[in-house]
Design a protein around this motif. Sequence first.
Motif, PDB file in Angstrom:
ATOM      1  N   SER A  79       0.818  -1.221   0.000  1.00 51.35           N
ATOM      2  CA  SER A  79       0.000   0.000   0.000  1.00 51.35           C
ATOM      3  C   SER A  79       0.844   1.261   0.000  1.00 51.35           C
ATOM      4  N   ARG A 102       5.927   5.515   6.490  1.00 56.49           N
ATOM      5  CA  ARG A 102       5.764   4.107   6.868  1.00 56.49           C
ATOM      6  C   ARG A 102       5.991   4.017   8.370  1.00 56.49           C
ATOM      7  N   SER A 120      -4.379   2.125   2.823  1.00 57.00           N
ATOM      8  CA  SER A 120      -4.340   0.779   3.401  1.00 57.00           C
ATOM      9  C   SER A 120      -5.269  -0.091   2.579  1.00 57.00           C
ATOM     10  N   THR A 125      -4.512  -1.815   8.443  1.00 57.37           N
ATOM     11  CA  THR A 125      -3.090  -1.724   8.744  1.00 57.37           C
ATOM     12  C   THR A 125      -2.883  -0.840   9.974  1.00 57.37           C
ATOM     13  N   GLU A 126      -2.336  -1.412  11.028  1.00 53.69           N
ATOM     14  CA  GLU A 126      -2.310  -0.694  12.305  1.00 53.69           C
ATOM     15  C   GLU A 126      -1.464   0.568  12.252  1.00 53.69           C
ATOM     16  N   THR A 128      -0.922   2.535   9.654  1.00 56.72           N
ATOM     17  CA  THR A 128      -1.626   3.565   8.882  1.00 56.72           C
ATOM     18  C   THR A 128      -2.798   4.131   9.671  1.00 56.72           C
ATOM     19  N   LYS A 369       2.193 -11.335  11.869  1.00 49.38           N
ATOM     20  CA  LYS A 369       0.993 -10.623  12.318  1.00 49.38           C
ATOM     21  C   LYS A 369       0.294 -11.376  13.440  1.00 49.38           C
TER      22      LYS A 369
END
Length: 376
Positions: A79, A102, A120, A125-126, A128, A369
């Motif tokens: 992304s 980032r 995202s 996405t944590e 973002t 993750k």
Amino acid sequence: MSLGRGAGEPGASAAGLEAARQRLDDPAAVARLDPYGMLRLIEGLADQAPAGYEAGRRAVPERPAGGFRAVVVAGMGGSAIGGDLLKGATAERLTVPVEVVRDYRVPAYVDERTLFIASSYSGNTEETLAAQEEAARAGARVVALTSGGQLGDLAAQRGWPVAKIPSGLPPRAALGYSLFAALGILEAAGLADDVPALVEQTVRALGEVRERMGMRRPLRDNPAKQEAVELVDRLPVVYGSAGIGAAIAYRWKCQINENSKHPAYWTSLPELDHNEVVGWEAPPPAVARQIRLILLRTGDESPRMQRRLEATRRIVEGAVAGLAEYEGTGEGQLARAMALLHIGDYVSYYLAIAKGVDPTPVRFIDRLKAELATMR
């Protein structure tokens, strides 16, 4: 285009390399190794550009008094690469800076005159999501670029414009949507023009790459398949020039990592000529024999950069096991850049097939993750 394997060099057996070659021209083997259809997604990159642009130009941000003075794209992984390319493609067009974040945090300069694109693909996405919250508190004009998820829900709740792109893809396979949606957002914000021409040029250039590098083109006539065979037992090091060339080199590296399940490294000129080039002066022989250097040219390098590329090649090529060069073709800088990038997509895919691995899953990322989720 390519300097081949030297005689007597260690690596895969002759039988192993022959099996790799045969897989690349065997539709049944390709279908077995690619059950999720990564090839179809790679071949569809050209179709994503106009759809992404339309999604982006409909996401019209509120313009602040005095206009925007900065653009920030927040994202990770697949992304974020669209932001890198956006930055490179607009460096000589925009009168405001473009930065890619980032991280969980945003720069201190982010304020109400910042166009903040929260990119995202999944929307979950944590990093973002955290960055977007900071940007919103600072008063930035937030636009969500996503297929949905938490980011899509937040945008709906807060009334932010959304560039909605199709779901169900690996983020790295949605680059055409994310890049051209971002360009569409810039147009909607009054920061870019001529975007339809960029789309048209890029679609045409990507189509030409698909014709030259696609699966129907056999190994004997297909440079991407030939490069994949060279890389089966080699460590690729990818060099690009500063700006958009660096973003393309990074994309090549990431695609080889994710699609091919293969280590790869990248850096860019002219910076590498002030440090990394010295590392080739006396490298460990066992390491140097495994390195294949890939030089990327966008076709838009300055005369000075072209001379630097040539000089760097002459200095380094004797220290590594092999060297290849690729250059983007097409009308316009972005079209040439995307064509060069797309060659790397095909190389990474064919390397996966040559190695006998499924290009789509990213099991180590999924594992990471899952482990991070237990630490909250």
